[in-house]
Design a protein around this motif. Structure first.
Motif, PDB file in Angstrom:
ATOM      1  N   MET A  90      76.711   7.974 -74.395  1.00 21.15           N
ATOM      2  CA  MET A  90      75.468   7.473 -74.988  1.00 21.15           C
ATOM      3  C   MET A  90      75.366   5.966 -74.744  1.00 21.15           C
ATOM      4  SD  MET A  90      74.267   7.869 -78.980  1.00 21.15           S
ATOM      5  CE  MET A  90      75.053   9.487 -79.112  1.00 21.15           C
ATOM      6  N   ALA A  91      74.220   5.508 -74.256  1.00 17.26           N
ATOM      7  CA  ALA A  91      74.052   4.074 -73.984  1.00 17.26           C
ATOM      8  C   ALA A  91      74.090   3.273 -75.282  1.00 17.26           C
ATOM      9  CB  ALA A  91      72.718   3.845 -73.286  1.00 17.26           C
ATOM     10  N   ALA A  92      74.745   2.110 -75.220  1.00 19.57           N
ATOM     11  CA  ALA A  92      74.817   1.273 -76.422  1.00 19.57           C
ATOM     12  C   ALA A  92      73.518   0.489 -76.588  1.00 19.57           C
ATOM     13  CB  ALA A  92      75.993   0.320 -76.308  1.00 19.57           C
ATOM     14  N   HIS A  93      73.035   0.413 -77.829  1.00 24.08           N
ATOM     15  CA  HIS A  93      71.855  -0.393 -78.147  1.00 24.08           C
ATOM     16  C   HIS A  93      72.322  -1.670 -78.808  1.00 24.08           C
ATOM     17  CE1 HIS A  93      69.453   2.971 -77.090  1.00 24.08           C
ATOM     18  NE2 HIS A  93      69.640   3.659 -78.205  1.00 24.08           N
ATOM     19  N   LYS A  94      71.858  -2.797 -78.268  1.00 25.54           N
ATOM     20  CA  LYS A  94      72.308  -4.079 -78.803  1.00 25.54           C
ATOM     21  C   LYS A  94      71.331  -4.637 -79.832  1.00 25.54           C
ATOM     22  CE  LYS A  94      73.236  -7.026 -75.630  1.00 25.54           C
ATOM     23  NZ  LYS A  94      73.530  -7.745 -74.391  1.00 25.54           N
ATOM     24  N   LEU A  95      71.823  -4.791 -81.063  1.00 27.78           N
ATOM     25  CA  LEU A  95      70.980  -5.309 -82.146  1.00 27.78           C
ATOM     26  C   LEU A  95      71.469  -6.686 -82.566  1.00 27.78           C
ATOM     27  CD1 LEU A  95      70.805  -2.250 -84.595  1.00 27.78           C
ATOM     28  CD2 LEU A  95      69.019  -3.024 -83.027  1.00 27.78           C
ATOM     29  N   LEU A  96      70.535  -7.591 -82.802  1.00 30.84           N
ATOM     30  CA  LEU A  96      70.890  -8.867 -83.415  1.00 30.84           C
ATOM     31  C   LEU A  96      70.346  -8.861 -84.844  1.00 30.84           C
ATOM     32  CD1 LEU A  96      71.999 -11.771 -83.313  1.00 30.84           C
ATOM     33  CD2 LEU A  96      69.711 -12.499 -82.564  1.00 30.84           C
ATOM     34  N   LEU A  97      71.221  -9.013 -85.817  1.00 32.87           N
ATOM     35  CA  LEU A  97      70.796  -9.058 -87.219  1.00 32.87           C
ATOM     36  C   LEU A  97      70.708 -10.511 -87.677  1.00 32.87           C
ATOM     37  CD1 LEU A  97      72.898  -6.197 -88.912  1.00 32.87           C
ATOM     38  CD2 LEU A  97      70.899  -6.036 -87.439  1.00 32.87           C
ATOM     39  N   LEU A  98      69.524 -10.886 -88.157  1.00 31.08           N
ATOM     40  CA  LEU A  98      69.307 -12.243 -88.670  1.00 31.08           C
ATOM     41  C   LEU A  98      68.882 -12.142 -90.137  1.00 31.08           C
ATOM     42  CD1 LEU A  98      67.234 -13.797 -85.690  1.00 31.08           C
ATOM     43  CD2 LEU A  98      69.698 -14.023 -86.135  1.00 31.08           C
ATOM     44  N   PRO A  99      69.831 -12.140 -91.049  1.00 32.74           N
ATOM     45  CA  PRO A  99      69.500 -11.940 -92.473  1.00 32.74           C
ATOM     46  C   PRO A  99      68.680 -13.089 -93.070  1.00 32.74           C
ATOM     47  CG  PRO A  99      71.879 -11.717 -92.078  1.00 32.74           C
ATOM     48  CD  PRO A  99      71.287 -12.230 -90.818  1.00 32.74           C
ATOM     49  N   GLY A 100      68.974 -14.343 -92.647  1.00 30.66           N
ATOM     50  CA  GLY A 100      68.185 -15.476 -93.145  1.00 30.66           C
ATOM     51  C   GLY A 100      68.573 -15.907 -94.540  1.00 30.66           C
ATOM     52  N   ASP A 101      67.547 -16.158 -95.374  1.00 33.87           N
ATOM     53  CA  ASP A 101      67.743 -16.810 -96.679  1.00 33.87           C
ATOM     54  C   ASP A 101      67.390 -15.882 -97.846  1.00 33.87           C
ATOM     55  OD1 ASP A 101      68.139 -19.128 -95.121  1.00 33.87           O
ATOM     56  OD2 ASP A 101      65.967 -19.496 -95.097  1.00 33.87           O
TER      57      ASP A 101
ATOM     58  N   THR B  85      76.225  -4.380 -83.052  1.00 30.02           N
ATOM     59  CA  THR B  85      75.487  -5.415 -83.782  1.00 30.02           C
ATOM     60  C   THR B  85      76.143  -6.787 -83.642  1.00 30.02           C
ATOM     61  OG1 THR B  85      76.690  -4.824 -85.785  1.00 30.02           O
ATOM     62  CG2 THR B  85      74.524  -3.878 -85.523  1.00 30.02           C
ATOM     63  N   GLU B  86      75.276  -7.779 -83.540  1.00 27.31           N
ATOM     64  CA  GLU B  86      75.701  -9.173 -83.628  1.00 27.31           C
ATOM     65  C   GLU B  86      74.937  -9.796 -84.786  1.00 27.31           C
ATOM     66  OE1 GLU B  86      77.106 -11.535 -80.040  1.00 27.31           O
ATOM     67  OE2 GLU B  86      75.155 -10.747 -79.459  1.00 27.31           O
ATOM     68  N   HIS B  87      75.445 -10.900 -85.307  1.00 25.28           N
ATOM     69  CA  HIS B  87      74.794 -11.559 -86.439  1.00 25.28           C
ATOM     70  C   HIS B  87      74.504 -13.005 -86.085  1.00 25.28           C
ATOM     71  CE1 HIS B  87      75.807  -8.286 -89.339  1.00 25.28           C
ATOM     72  NE2 HIS B  87      76.631  -8.014 -88.343  1.00 25.28           N
ATOM     73  N   GLY B  88      73.469 -13.554 -86.692  1.00 27.44           N
ATOM     74  CA  GLY B  88      73.161 -14.962 -86.457  1.00 27.44           C
ATOM     75  C   GLY B  88      72.493 -15.569 -87.674  1.00 27.44           C
ATOM     76  N   LEU B  89      72.383 -16.894 -87.646  1.00 27.93           N
ATOM     77  CA  LEU B  89      71.737 -17.617 -88.746  1.00 27.93           C
ATOM     78  C   LEU B  89      70.308 -17.968 -88.354  1.00 27.93           C
ATOM     79  CD1 LEU B  89      74.562 -20.174 -89.650  1.00 27.93           C
ATOM     80  CD2 LEU B  89      74.006 -18.020 -90.827  1.00 27.93           C
TER      81      LEU B  89
ATOM     82  N   SER C 246      69.395 -21.907 -83.841  1.00 23.68           N
ATOM     83  CA  SER C 246      70.142 -22.636 -82.800  1.00 23.68           C
ATOM     84  C   SER C 246      69.814 -22.065 -81.414  1.00 23.68           C
ATOM     85  CB  SER C 246      71.639 -22.522 -83.055  1.00 23.68           C
ATOM     86  OG  SER C 246      72.048 -21.179 -82.855  1.00 23.68           O
ATOM     87  N   GLU C 247      70.130 -22.831 -80.371  1.00 21.34           N
ATOM     88  CA  GLU C 247      69.912 -22.360 -78.991  1.00 21.34           C
ATOM     89  C   GLU C 247      70.745 -21.104 -78.744  1.00 21.34           C
ATOM     90  OE1 GLU C 247      67.511 -23.577 -77.329  1.00 21.34           O
ATOM     91  OE2 GLU C 247      67.261 -25.199 -78.788  1.00 21.34           O
ATOM     92  N   ASP C 248      71.952 -21.094 -79.297  1.00 21.78           N
ATOM     93  CA  ASP C 248      72.838 -19.958 -79.129  1.00 21.78           C
ATOM     94  C   ASP C 248      72.215 -18.680 -79.717  1.00 21.78           C
ATOM     95  OD1 ASP C 248      75.399 -18.683 -78.609  1.00 21.78           O
ATOM     96  OD2 ASP C 248      75.642 -18.682 -80.794  1.00 21.78           O
ATOM     97  N   THR C 249      71.633 -18.815 -80.913  1.00 22.98           N
ATOM     98  CA  THR C 249      71.009 -17.645 -81.544  1.00 22.98           C
ATOM     99  C   THR C 249      69.759 -17.216 -80.771  1.00 22.98           C
ATOM    100  OG1 THR C 249      71.862 -18.404 -83.667  1.00 22.98           O
ATOM    101  CG2 THR C 249      70.157 -16.719 -83.741  1.00 22.98           C
TER     102      THR C 249
END
Ligand code: IPM
Ligand code: MG
Length: 368
Positions: free
Chosen positions: A1-12, A39-43, A57-60
């Motif tokens: 099964m192909a992997a689905h890439k999710l970025l989770l940005l929960p925020g404030d 899943t990856e996480h970011g601010l 950020s540029e990275d996010t």
């Protein structure tokens, strides 16, 4: 099964709390073998400002561009009231929308039968409501230049915001709305203020032309945005799909939210144009904000974010079955009489964020 890439940005604010329930749902789907999410996480927002003096950020940003979909919580709060305008929490969200080209914002407003009495409107007005607001998201007064405050030197200042729309921007959002209407009850209402705004004149003209050229089978009507707003609270069931600009869409979708019982119930999807493989950049977020007054208390309603994730399954990964199951699980839990504080009701049990998330997972388990 192909992997689905999710970025989770929960925020404030309540963002991290409601996102935690989505994370548990993702883990559940992976464990069931229904999908394979990485899943990856970011601010983002104030949290990102605290960490590196920018609302994203540029990275996010790079991670968001590389992801198959972004799941977004909420941004903002009084803590950041005095940060520079360019770095305010909301700027992170606006940058994501603009740089990822996500011009189409889908905001369904569905009144779950169990919640018809939670609305500030009468039960008969909202029971069975199922409408879709399609909001243009990368143009209009949100991004138009000039956007300035100038000192006129005589004790006066002048503030300017610019409402600007080009033909192609109106055409592409109109097509998204007409396509959705075809899959629903085949009716589209376009809202603008052509009686006072040039952008409204062009909006009306372009939507009319797209209809005549490509969508004659869909019923099209035009309403001025002010009386359209009135009709949304007077008789919302007259609508199927509504298409409107960025600012009117912002206001009208909050208004529609109240018809459903609570802002805590409303999901949304922000989509870009399809690429050569038919894939669209996409961000999914609850329509509600960061609710700083209840943040950290574990009482926020996670349903809007969970329902946004269901939209993600449907629109980004073609997992409509799984999306439908999650939506049924939400309806089941409401039928069982579970309510978070924002939708609390006599004779129902008030539960916290975690318990609501767990109940939805349990309802999913029962369906399996
Ligand atoms: C929304 C919000 C945003 C908007 C804010 C947070 C910038 O109100 O998504 O409706 O105005 O678009
Ligand atoms: Mg809004």
């Amino acid at each position: 099964m192909a992997a689905h890439k999710l970025l989770l940005l929960p925020g404030d604010g309540i963002g991290p709390e409601v996102m935690a329930e989505v994370q548990r749902l993702i883990d559940w789907l992976n464990a069931q073998g229904i999908a394979h999410f990485e899943t990856e996480h970011g601010l983002v927002g104030g949290a990102a400002y605290d960490a590196h003096k920018a609302s994203i950020s540029e990275d996010t940003m790079a991670k968001a561009k590389a992801a198959d979909a972004v799941i977004f919580g909420a941004v903002g709060g009084p803590k950041w009231d005095s940060v520079p305008y360019e770095a305010r929490p909301e700027a992170g969200l606006l940058r994501l929308r603009k740089e990822l080209g996500m011009f189409a914002n889908l905001r369904p407003a569905v009144c779950y039968p169990a919640l018809a009495d939670a609305s500030s409107l009468k039960r008969e007005v909202v029971e069975g409501l199922d409408i879709m607001i399609v909001r243009e998201l990368t143009g209009g007064v949100y991004f138009g230049e000039p956007k300035t405050i100038t000192d006129l030197g005589n004790g006066q200042k002048r503030a300017i915001d610019t409402q600007v729309y080009d033909t192609y921007e109106i055409e592409r959002i109109a097509r998204v709305a007409f396509d959705l209407a075809r899959k629903r009850r085949n009716k589209l209402t376009s809202m603008e203020k052509r009686n006072v705004m040039k952008s409204g004149v062009l909006w009306n003209e372009v939507v009319t032309q797209v209809h005549a050229r490509e969508y004659r089978d869909v019923q099209l009507e035009h309403q001025l945005a002010d009386s359209g707003g009135m009709n949304l609270v007077k008789s919302p069931k007259q609508f199927d799909v509504i298409v409107t600009d960025n600012l009117f869409g912002d206001m009208l979708s909050d208004e529609a939210a109240m018809a459903t019982g609570s802002l805590g119930m409303l999901p949304s999807a922000s989509l870009g144009a399809p690429d050569a493989h038919g894939r669209r950049r996409a961000l999914y977020e609850p329509v509600h904000g960061s609710a700083p007054d209840i943040a950290g208390k574990g009482i926020a309603n996670p349903i809007a974010t969970i329902a946004s994730f269901a939209m993600c399954l449907r629109y980004s990964f073609d997992l409509g079955d799984a999306a439908g199951r999650i939506e049924r699980a939400i309806a089941d839990v409401l039928d069982q009489g579970l309510r978070t504080a924002d939708i609390k009701q006599e004779g129902c049990r008030t539960v916290g964020t975690r318990e609501m998330g767990e109940a939805i997972l349990a309802a999913l388990d029962r369906q399996a």
